[in-house]
Write an enzyme that holds these catalytic residues in place. Sequence first.
Site, PDB file in Angstrom:
ATOM      1  CE1 TYR A 236      -3.555   2.681   0.733  1.00  0.00           C
ATOM      2  CE2 TYR A 236      -2.037   3.410   2.461  1.00  0.00           C
ATOM      3  CZ  TYR A 236      -3.152   3.634   1.673  1.00  0.00           C
ATOM      4  OH  TYR A 236      -3.854   4.795   1.812  1.00  0.00           O
TER       5      TYR A 236
ATOM      6  CG  PHE B 145       5.814   0.176  -3.936  1.00  0.00           C
ATOM      7  CD1 PHE B 145       7.123   0.624  -4.040  1.00  0.00           C
ATOM      8  CD2 PHE B 145       5.183  -0.284  -5.088  1.00  0.00           C
ATOM      9  CE1 PHE B 145       7.785   0.620  -5.252  1.00  0.00           C
ATOM     10  CE2 PHE B 145       5.830  -0.285  -6.295  1.00  0.00           C
ATOM     11  CZ  PHE B 145       7.137   0.158  -6.386  1.00  0.00           C
TER      12      PHE B 145
ATOM     13  CD  GLN C  74      -1.613   6.131  -0.961  1.00  0.00           C
ATOM     14  OE1 GLN C  74      -2.238   5.786  -1.955  1.00  0.00           O
ATOM     15  NE2 GLN C  74      -1.825   7.266  -0.341  1.00  0.00           N
TER      16      GLN C  74
ATOM     17  CG  HIS D  65      33.364   8.890 -50.243  1.00  0.00           C
ATOM     18  ND1 HIS D  65      32.650   7.740 -50.533  1.00  0.00           N
ATOM     19  CD2 HIS D  65      32.446   9.780 -49.774  1.00  0.00           C
ATOM     20  CE1 HIS D  65      31.375   7.922 -50.260  1.00  0.00           C
ATOM     21  NE2 HIS D  65      31.223   9.166 -49.781  1.00  0.00           N
ATOM     22  CD  GLU D  66      33.585  13.159 -47.743  1.00  0.00           C
ATOM     23  OE1 GLU D  66      32.873  14.081 -48.199  1.00  0.00           O
ATOM     24  OE2 GLU D  66      33.118  12.164 -47.155  1.00  0.00           O
TER      25      GLU D  66
ATOM     26  CG  HIS E 175      30.469  13.332 -51.905  1.00  0.00           C
ATOM     27  ND1 HIS E 175      29.322  12.812 -52.472  1.00  0.00           N
ATOM     28  CD2 HIS E 175      30.778  12.504 -50.864  1.00  0.00           C
ATOM     29  CE1 HIS E 175      28.958  11.719 -51.817  1.00  0.00           C
ATOM     30  NE2 HIS E 175      29.833  11.504 -50.842  1.00  0.00           N
TER      31      HIS E 175
ATOM     32  CG  ASP F 121      27.067   9.278 -49.521  1.00  0.00           C
ATOM     33  OD1 ASP F 121      26.666  10.205 -48.796  1.00  0.00           O
ATOM     34  OD2 ASP F 121      28.270   9.038 -49.723  1.00  0.00           O
TER      35      ASP F 121
END
Length: 496
Positions: A40, A42, A44, A334-335, A338, A409
Amino acid sequence: MYRLKEVVAGSSLALLMVLGIMGFNVTPLVLLLALIGTFYFFIQSQGGLKLKNAGQGVKISSPISFADIGGQDTAVKELQEALQFIVKAEEIAQMGIRPLKGVLLVGPPGTGKTLLARAAAAYTSSSFIAASGGEFVEIYAGVGARRIRQLFQDARKKASGEKSKSAIIFIDELEVLGAKRGTHSSHMEYDQTLNQLLVEMDGIDSRVEPRVLVIGATNRADMLDPALLRPGRFDRQVQVNLPDREGRRRILDIHTRNKPLADPKVLDEIARATFGFSGAHLESLANEAAILALREDVSLIESHHFSEAVNKVIMGEKLQRRPSEAELRRVAVHESGHAIVSETVEPGSVSSLTIVPRGRALGFLRKAPRDDQYLYTLDEMEKQIMIMLAGAVAEELVLEDRSTGARNDFEQAWEKARQIVETGLSSLGVVNGDDLPSRLLYEECKEILQRMEDKTRIILNNSRDILNTLSATIIEEENMDRNRFYEIFNPGSYQA
């Protein structure tokens, strides 16, 4: 209530004593009562503690006005209009207007919904109580409903204590509390809690002081139960969208007014470069720029501090680990791919290039700031796909194979191709995405990506010397600004 508890506790103790005197073994009863009492108390404590926190919510240490919120002029205007029933209560009553009971703020995270609610409280001189939707849901039946009742009681009590004629209850993450009934099949606690909120909102009487207004905030209005959105509950929905460029400029002004800037004009460039940033992102950006200046032990925040802060907010902090030489070359190629394709199909689009690892990215191409754009043509979308595919195609041309670094990507390129199909810009013409067979959608997206990949390969094949020079240079220098990039790339030499 407390008197009844005392009577029950006293009677139980007396009964145990009598049974003990009569010779009965009361040990099992004592253990049973102890177990019941523990359970009870707990329950509350679970309810009472959270109710207390929910009642306190966000404490306003210093009042926030609508003037302190930048980039949300439309939302502020709509919200102020909805608040008139509090500000001009007598005039509203004379006109026979039904006052609003609830206002729903809808928008992405970080756009200022909580700030708008706090400003609404200051604008109307109302008591303010805030809570999160997650505070009202527990595994124990009835606890959430009790907390809702307590929240409304606390709001009225707080308004009375502060001698305010109105109170505003702000519930953040309303979708947790107000999700469509029946969606939580595991237990009915969610539905009971929502039902109690509906009942409390129905019980709001604007003729009785203190007047109560419920302000909810969510970024998933589609998840809310229709009963919450009907007239008489959340009567008004206010869209709190991401700020435009002018709005971002005002937000930056607000968050830098206590910071020493070398040149305030840099904020115009930052406002242009931060399309898609929320108010929270911009606040973090200004803070990070100040931190970077502090690290360098300088007294003024320079332009490069803001530029570095933009990269940090987008990509994250620089990583200490360094890739191997083979990985570094692959990232550089890779860059560079881009960057070359981006500058070829969109002249003047490259702002900076880096192979310094940040967050989950090993390299990053930052595009030059442009005006905010909300509509795109087929040609513009196809060019974006080509830029996305350029990194993997460059790896294949120079290193003769691809790597897993292009996964993000590819995901973005596929999503863009899907958008082309679903907006009626593909060879299929006008279609309904929901009714389109998945196989047909797949084949159309694949055909779009293949065409764009072929175009990308032609551009990079014609730029092999530049690709090799650019990738070798970026390996040595790690970072490359716009001027350095243009020293290597002549934008007038190659055509798409």
